[in-house]
Scaffold this motif. Sequence first.
Motif, PDB file in Angstrom:
ATOM      1  N   GLY A 124      21.245 -14.723  36.279  1.00 57.94           N
ATOM      2  CA  GLY A 124      20.916 -13.755  37.306  1.00 57.94           C
ATOM      3  C   GLY A 124      19.732 -13.906  38.144  1.00 57.94           C
ATOM      4  N   GLU A 125      18.680 -14.823  37.463  1.00 60.60           N
ATOM      5  CA  GLU A 125      17.364 -15.069  38.032  1.00 60.60           C
ATOM      6  C   GLU A 125      17.578 -15.756  39.390  1.00 60.60           C
ATOM      7  OE1 GLU A 125      14.775 -16.765  35.289  1.00 60.60           O
ATOM      8  OE2 GLU A 125      16.318 -18.097  34.714  1.00 60.60           O
ATOM      9  N   THR A 126      18.563 -16.642  39.585  1.00 57.39           N
ATOM     10  CA  THR A 126      18.660 -17.908  40.405  1.00 57.39           C
ATOM     11  C   THR A 126      19.141 -17.069  41.862  1.00 57.39           C
ATOM     12  OG1 THR A 126      20.963 -18.571  40.281  1.00 57.39           O
ATOM     13  CG2 THR A 126      19.372 -19.615  38.855  1.00 57.39           C
ATOM     14  N   ASP A 127      19.040 -17.773  43.020  1.00 55.44           N
ATOM     15  CA  ASP A 127      19.411 -17.245  44.373  1.00 55.44           C
ATOM     16  C   ASP A 127      20.994 -16.974  44.083  1.00 55.44           C
ATOM     17  OD1 ASP A 127      16.814 -17.799  45.106  1.00 55.44           O
ATOM     18  OD2 ASP A 127      17.430 -19.518  46.223  1.00 55.44           O
ATOM     19  N   MET A 128      21.635 -17.957  43.654  1.00 59.26           N
ATOM     20  CA  MET A 128      23.115 -17.513  43.690  1.00 59.26           C
ATOM     21  C   MET A 128      23.548 -16.604  42.673  1.00 59.26           C
ATOM     22  SD  MET A 128      26.017 -20.387  42.276  1.00 59.26           S
ATOM     23  CE  MET A 128      26.021 -21.464  43.467  1.00 59.26           C
ATOM     24  N   GLY A 129      22.862 -16.626  41.428  1.00 60.54           N
ATOM     25  CA  GLY A 129      23.218 -15.570  40.683  1.00 60.54           C
ATOM     26  C   GLY A 129      22.806 -14.300  41.145  1.00 60.54           C
ATOM     27  N   ALA A 130      21.660 -14.107  41.649  1.00 57.17           N
ATOM     28  CA  ALA A 130      21.042 -12.726  42.184  1.00 57.17           C
ATOM     29  C   ALA A 130      22.032 -12.218  43.248  1.00 57.17           C
ATOM     30  CB  ALA A 130      19.835 -12.532  42.675  1.00 57.17           C
ATOM     31  N   LYS A 131      22.409 -13.193  44.284  1.00 58.08           N
ATOM     32  CA  LYS A 131      23.199 -12.952  45.292  1.00 58.08           C
ATOM     33  C   LYS A 131      24.775 -12.557  44.840  1.00 58.08           C
ATOM     34  CE  LYS A 131      22.276 -15.507  48.865  1.00 58.08           C
ATOM     35  NZ  LYS A 131      22.464 -16.849  49.611  1.00 58.08           N
ATOM     36  N   GLY A 132      25.287 -13.073  43.834  1.00 64.07           N
ATOM     37  CA  GLY A 132      26.660 -13.029  43.202  1.00 64.07           C
ATOM     38  C   GLY A 132      26.624 -11.577  42.729  1.00 64.07           C
ATOM     39  N   LEU A 133      25.474 -11.091  41.930  1.00 62.74           N
ATOM     40  CA  LEU A 133      25.556  -9.695  41.402  1.00 62.74           C
ATOM     41  C   LEU A 133      25.932  -8.625  42.366  1.00 62.74           C
ATOM     42  CD1 LEU A 133      22.976 -10.487  38.583  1.00 62.74           C
ATOM     43  CD2 LEU A 133      25.585 -10.005  38.171  1.00 62.74           C
ATOM     44  N   THR A 134      25.206  -8.886  43.559  1.00 61.30           N
ATOM     45  CA  THR A 134      25.138  -7.718  44.577  1.00 61.30           C
ATOM     46  C   THR A 134      26.573  -7.639  45.292  1.00 61.30           C
ATOM     47  OG1 THR A 134      24.652  -9.007  46.326  1.00 61.30           O
ATOM     48  CG2 THR A 134      22.706  -8.139  45.080  1.00 61.30           C
ATOM     49  N   ARG A 135      27.506  -8.436  44.997  1.00 55.47           N
ATOM     50  CA  ARG A 135      28.702  -8.594  45.563  1.00 55.47           C
ATOM     51  C   ARG A 135      29.908  -7.929  44.934  1.00 55.47           C
ATOM     52  NH1 ARG A 135      30.320 -11.562  49.465  1.00 55.47           N
ATOM     53  NH2 ARG A 135      31.641  -9.794  49.574  1.00 55.47           N
ATOM     54  N   TYR A 136      29.547  -7.245  43.736  1.00 53.51           N
ATOM     55  CA  TYR A 136      30.495  -6.483  42.854  1.00 53.51           C
ATOM     56  C   TYR A 136      30.082  -5.115  42.728  1.00 53.51           C
ATOM     57  CZ  TYR A 136      33.411 -10.852  42.276  1.00 53.51           C
ATOM     58  OH  TYR A 136      33.896 -11.748  42.435  1.00 53.51           O
ATOM     59  N   GLN A 137      30.940  -4.174  42.627  1.00 55.12           N
ATOM     60  CA  GLN A 137      30.400  -2.812  42.380  1.00 55.12           C
ATOM     61  C   GLN A 137      29.783  -2.808  41.038  1.00 55.12           C
ATOM     62  OE1 GLN A 137      33.592  -0.025  43.158  1.00 55.12           O
ATOM     63  NE2 GLN A 137      33.636  -0.353  45.348  1.00 55.12           N
ATOM     64  N   PRO A 138      28.588  -1.977  40.857  1.00 51.61           N
ATOM     65  CA  PRO A 138      28.236  -1.789  39.629  1.00 51.61           C
ATOM     66  C   PRO A 138      29.357  -1.087  38.555  1.00 51.61           C
ATOM     67  CG  PRO A 138      27.141  -0.812  41.185  1.00 51.61           C
ATOM     68  CD  PRO A 138      28.139  -1.285  41.889  1.00 51.61           C
ATOM     69  N   SER A 139      29.312  -1.731  37.498  1.00 52.64           N
ATOM     70  CA  SER A 139      30.327  -1.189  36.697  1.00 52.64           C
ATOM     71  C   SER A 139      29.989  -1.640  35.026  1.00 52.64           C
ATOM     72  CB  SER A 139      31.772  -1.793  36.863  1.00 52.64           C
ATOM     73  OG  SER A 139      31.681  -3.387  36.305  1.00 52.64           O
ATOM     74  N   LEU A 140      30.348  -0.952  34.117  1.00 53.50           N
ATOM     75  CA  LEU A 140      30.265  -1.242  32.997  1.00 53.50           C
ATOM     76  C   LEU A 140      30.581  -2.590  32.443  1.00 53.50           C
ATOM     77  CD1 LEU A 140      29.157   0.267  30.040  1.00 53.50           C
ATOM     78  CD2 LEU A 140      31.703   0.816  29.599  1.00 53.50           C
ATOM     79  N   ALA A 141      31.603  -2.821  33.025  1.00 47.95           N
ATOM     80  CA  ALA A 141      32.121  -4.242  32.531  1.00 47.95           C
ATOM     81  C   ALA A 141      31.019  -5.230  33.041  1.00 47.95           C
ATOM     82  CB  ALA A 141      33.462  -4.543  33.164  1.00 47.95           C
TER      83      ALA A 141
END
Length: 255
Positions: free
Chosen positions: A181-198
């Motif tokens: 999650g700390e890389t540019d790609m990882g951080a950007k990817g995490l913002t594209r999905y709704q926050p969820s428990l999964a």
Amino acid sequence: MGHVIVTGASSGIGTALARAFSDEGHSVTLVARREAQLREIAASLPGPSHVVGKDLSEPATAADWLPDAVAALGPVDVLVNNAGMQVIGRTDEVDIDACERSIALNLLTPLRLTRAVLPAMKAQGSGSIVDIASMAALAPTPGMAWYSASKAGLAAASDAIRGEVRGSGVHVVTVFPGIIGETDMGAKGLTRYQPSLALKMQPQGTAAELARRIVRAVARKSDRVIYPSLNTAARHLPGLTRWVMDRMTPQLVDP
Ligand SMILES: NC(=O)c1ccc[n+]([C@@H]2O[C@H](COP(=O)([O-])OP(=O)(O)OC[C@H]3O[C@@H](n4cnc5c(N)ncnc54)[C@H](OP(=O)(O)O)[C@@H]3O)[C@@H](O)[C@H]2O)c1
């Protein structure tokens, strides 16, 4: 010590890999588009380095810098196919040109670079190809159809080539990073999905630890690196993984 080529070395996992191989005493060729960034990183490495500013999304010219790199640092001992891009979006809405560029960068260029370095590696009877695939290869992800296809393609080719070169002294490592999650790609990817428990329950790793494991896998001639290790279950339980991905992948949010 050997000559290691790292594509996509200007940030994230690629920078961590360049540093980890350099710390082990290898010389490193760093390749990416942002040449100024590469020069800064190269200057901070403890050992010899060579910098190549290059857009690798044009497979036809993606290997044309190799002879200069060999002239600068010697025959290639390790090729790390790390440069990559990720298109996230609904398949009926994505930018098709970007998608096709991602197949070129994530799949066609790594195969072309492998084709370019393999003859010399086989002739010298040693060498390693490291392919940075993704967990998306083992768990194709809704919202990432093109990315999953590119990484599954790279992982399949990587496995095939490993079998093909067995006994030649050349060795292939296939890498399946989970969320870094700390890389540019990882951080950007995490913002594209709704926050969820999964999503929250997904294990996350760091670029430095992944790089350490990859350097170790090259030294030990391991076949694959799956990191974080908990993700190994996806390789052994493909049916369950598919079931979970189809039902638990959170909805996309608009960019
Ligand atoms: N982060 C994660 O969660 C994760 C998970 C699984 C797999 N991966 C894979 O790990 C690899 C590295 O990703 P990262 O997370 O470190 O992302 P990143 O920080 O965005 O790094 C991507 C690297 O690829 C280079 N690149 C992108 N487009 C390029 C192009 N057209 N030509 C040449 N180089 C290009 C970038 O450099 P320039 O912009 O300077 O060209 C950068 O150095 C990728 O293959 C990615 O698919 C990442």
